[in-house]
Structures are given as C-alpha cells and as structure tokens.
Design a protein around this motif. Structure first.
Motif, short mmCIF file in Angstrom:
data_model
loop_
_atom_site.label_atom_id
_atom_site.label_comp_id
_atom_site.label_asym_id
_atom_site.label_seq_id
_atom_site.Cartn_x
_atom_site.Cartn_y
_atom_site.Cartn_z
N PHE A 78 0.82 -1.20 0.00
CA PHE A 78 0.00 0.00 0.00
C PHE A 78 0.86 1.26 0.00
CE2 PHE A 78 -3.84 -2.17 2.24
CZ PHE A 78 -3.95 -3.03 1.16
N ASN A 79 1.87 1.28 0.86
CA ASN A 79 2.73 2.46 0.95
C ASN A 79 3.54 2.67 -0.33
OD1 ASN A 79 2.11 3.54 3.49
ND2 ASN A 79 3.36 2.01 4.53
N THR A 80 3.97 1.59 -0.96
CA THR A 80 4.71 1.72 -2.22
C THR A 80 3.84 2.38 -3.28
OG1 THR A 80 6.05 -0.25 -1.75
CG2 THR A 80 5.92 0.46 -4.05
N ILE A 81 2.62 1.89 -3.42
CA ILE A 81 1.72 2.44 -4.45
C ILE A 81 1.34 3.88 -4.13
CG2 ILE A 81 -0.58 2.22 -5.49
CD1 ILE A 81 -0.31 -0.79 -5.24
N MET A 82 1.03 4.17 -2.86
CA MET A 82 0.60 5.52 -2.51
C MET A 82 1.75 6.52 -2.56
SD MET A 82 -2.54 5.32 -2.41
CE MET A 82 -2.75 7.06 -2.07
N LEU B 54 -7.91 6.22 -8.91
CA LEU B 54 -8.86 5.20 -8.47
C LEU B 54 -8.45 3.83 -8.99
CD1 LEU B 54 -11.67 4.44 -7.22
CD2 LEU B 54 -12.61 4.83 -9.49
N MET B 55 -8.02 3.77 -10.26
CA MET B 55 -7.58 2.51 -10.84
C MET B 55 -6.38 1.95 -10.10
SD MET B 55 -5.04 1.07 -12.94
CE MET B 55 -4.33 2.48 -13.80
N LEU B 56 -5.42 2.83 -9.79
CA LEU B 56 -4.24 2.38 -9.07
C LEU B 56 -4.60 1.96 -7.65
CD1 LEU B 56 -1.78 5.15 -10.27
CD2 LEU B 56 -1.80 2.77 -10.99
N SER B 57 -5.54 2.67 -7.04
CA SER B 57 -5.99 2.28 -5.70
C SER B 57 -6.69 0.94 -5.74
CB SER B 57 -6.94 3.33 -5.12
OG SER B 57 -6.31 4.59 -5.02
N SER B 58 -7.35 0.62 -6.87
CA SER B 58 -8.02 -0.68 -6.97
C SER B 58 -7.03 -1.83 -6.93
CB SER B 58 -8.85 -0.75 -8.26
OG SER B 58 -8.00 -0.79 -9.41
N LEU B 59 -5.77 -1.55 -7.27
CA LEU B 59 -4.74 -2.57 -7.10
C LEU B 59 -4.61 -2.95 -5.64
CD1 LEU B 59 -1.93 -1.14 -9.44
CD2 LEU B 59 -3.56 -2.97 -9.96
N LEU B 60 -4.86 -1.99 -4.76
CA LEU B 60 -4.83 -2.28 -3.33
C LEU B 60 -5.93 -3.26 -2.96
CD1 LEU B 60 -4.26 1.31 -1.86
CD2 LEU B 60 -2.56 -0.31 -2.68
N TRP B 61 -7.13 -3.05 -3.56
CA TRP B 61 -8.24 -3.95 -3.27
C TRP B 61 -7.91 -5.36 -3.76
CZ3 TRP B 61 -12.29 -0.53 -6.21
CH2 TRP B 61 -12.29 0.74 -5.66
#
Length: 309
Positions: free
Chosen positions: A180-184, A296-303
């Motif tokens: 999560f931290n890497t992506i954010m 939003l798309m990148l955050s969906s990777l978290l899901w």
C-alpha cells in the motif's frame, strides 16, 4: 378492487411475461447449453460453495462453454484455456465491456474510470495515458528508489521484531502495508500505513485507511439488486445509498490530493504531479476527473492485493 379487475390484471401481466420470455428465448437461441434456470433468480440457487467446484461439475455435464443466469444477467462460463485464449485475443474487443454495475456508476465516475469504462474512444484515450504516462517502463523505473526504501523498511521492522531472538511475526499485514505504501508513495508521495506513516498527515492517513476499508467491503459484497431487478427498486440493504456516500467521500479525498499538489507545485516525482504538468499543456485530455479515475484505478490494485493475500 373487484375480482374481475384483479383477474384481468393478472392475465395481462401473464401475457406480457410470456411475450418477454418468448422474445428473449428467440434472441438468445444460439446460447451455449446450460442448466434450466428459474424465473427471476435464474441459476443462483445452484451456486454452492466452493464455487470453483460447482462450476467444474457443471462443465463436466454441459461442456467447456456453458450458460448460466444470475438473476436477469446472462453469464457464459469458459473453462478451457484454448477457448479463453481465443476469447481474449481474437475476440478481445467484443468481450472488452464490463457489466454496468452500481459500483462503476458511483465509484467509477459514471463508468469513465478505465476499469469500468465501456470500450470506445474514451477508454482508448485513458488507456493510452496510463500506458505512456503512468505505467510505462520509464515511469516505473523512476520509482525504483521508493520500492527499495519500502523493502528496506520491511526488513528493518522484521529485524526489530527478532532482535531478542526468534519471534513469530504476522506477515500478511506487513506485506499489505509495504504494498500500500509503495503504491501511494508513487501516486502522492505519502505513506498512509504502518506505525511510521507520515506524521504530518496522521488524520489524512487515517481517513484514507478508513475509505479503502469501506470501499473494499462494498466492492467485494454481492448486491442482489444487480441481478434481481425488483431488489434495486427499493435499494435492498441501502447498497446504492452507501455507494453514493463513499463515492462522495473518496472523490473529496482525491480532489484534495490534486488541489494540494497543484497549490504546492513542487517538483516531486509522483504520478499526480506528472499528470498535473501534462494538464497544463493538454487540459482537455488530463482533466481532474480523468486524473482521479487513474488514481482510483491504481488504488483498486490495493483492493485486488487485499483479496489475494
């Protein structure tokens, strides 16, 4: 109401229902074989857990391609690798669209986010932006330092846990925090998870974690109204009401991130800053809504990661 009126009404409804069934059957006469479905609920009653075993058993009876009805929605199940390859290579544009679910309407910016948008000019434009400006090899390589730093933080955390000897460590949460931290950090330059998240933005970090948790819960839940229309008429379980509320909150959070980066105008190596720089020269392609949809798309990777571990 008089009995005559009631009988007349029942007769009209029955005739209309029969006409609808005949028209639907005629239109879908070339469907793959499948088990007999029940009106209104379709084959939902046959979907026993574990689902993959149920689908396997049905494929043994009806073949590698068969049809099911999830309420009013038609579903075609493919269980052959060669046919899957044919579906998503030779016929990929035909099968590119996704069903218009409520989550795509409210969370996906009225089906404009790339993960839920129908195939067409808009989808191709956003996909081009993601391929060239967000997830290209050059852009991902520029975040190598972030990935190394997050891995180092994980190793240091594990080392601290075992400095007095062997220790049992729950790795799922630690891997989640690292991912999560890497992506954010790539998106916004901020860490939102873990004990050492950005001290200056504790409230924002807490809000983001709560938003992601609620969105995971809603996106992963099964809404009967998506498949049985009568449930949607009265918003079964307040599902759409919850989606509207979380979409407003998440949109406000994303807009706040964009506005913050726009105000600071720092030369940070984040995806938001890069997209805002492109917005200045091509505002029609890099609108705030498109940027929020990409985030939003990148955050969906978290899901996706949350459900896969």
């Amino acid at each position: 109401m008089t009995p005559f009126f009631i009988y007349t009404l029942i007769t009209i409804i029955s005739l209309l229902t029969l006409k609808f069934i005949l028209i639907t059957t005629k239109k879908l006469k070339n469907l793959p074989p499948g088990p007999l479905s029940i009106p209104i609920i379709g084959n939902i009653h046959q979907l026993k857990h574990p689902l993959h075993r149920t689908l396997y058993n049905l494929s043994q009876k009806y073949g590698q391609v068969f049809s099911l009805r999830f309420g009013s929605r038609l579903v075609v199940v493919v269980s052959s690798p060669s046919i899957v390859h044919e579906c998503f290579t030779k016929n990929d544009t035909i099968l590119a669209n996704r069903p218009p679910l409520l989550a795509g309407k409210h969370i996906g910016y009225n089906y404009t986010a790339v993960t839920v948008a129908p195939y067409g000019d808009h989808w191709r434009n956003v996909r081009r932006i993601i391929s060239l400006d967000v997830l290209s090899t050059h852009r991902l390589n520029s975040f190598l330092g972030i990935r190394k730093d997050e891995i180092l933080r994980l190793l240091q955390s594990l080392a601290r846990s075992s400095r007095d000897g062997f220790a049992k460590v729950e790795l799922k949460s630690k891997f989640s925090e690292m991912t999560f931290n890497t992506i954010m950090r790539m998106i916004s330059g901020k860490r939102y998870y873990g004990e050492d998240c950005d001290v200056s933005d504790k409230e924002g970090a807490k809000e983001f974690r709560e938003l992601i948790k609620e969105m995971i819960s809603l996106a992963g839940s099964s809404n009967p109204g998506e498949f049985v229309g009568i449930f949607r008429w009265f918003d079964y379980g307040d599902y759409e009401k919850k989606l509207k509320r979380i979409s407003r909150r998440f949109d406000g959070f994303l807009q706040g991130l964009i506005d913050e980066h726009r105000r600071k105008k720092e030369s940070m190596n984040t995806m938001i800053d890069h997209l805002l720089n492109l917005q200045e020269s091509q505002p029609e392609y890099y609108t705030d809504q498109i940027i929020k949809g990409i985030v939003l798309m990148l955050s969906s990777l978290l899901w996706t990661y949350e459900y896969s571990v």
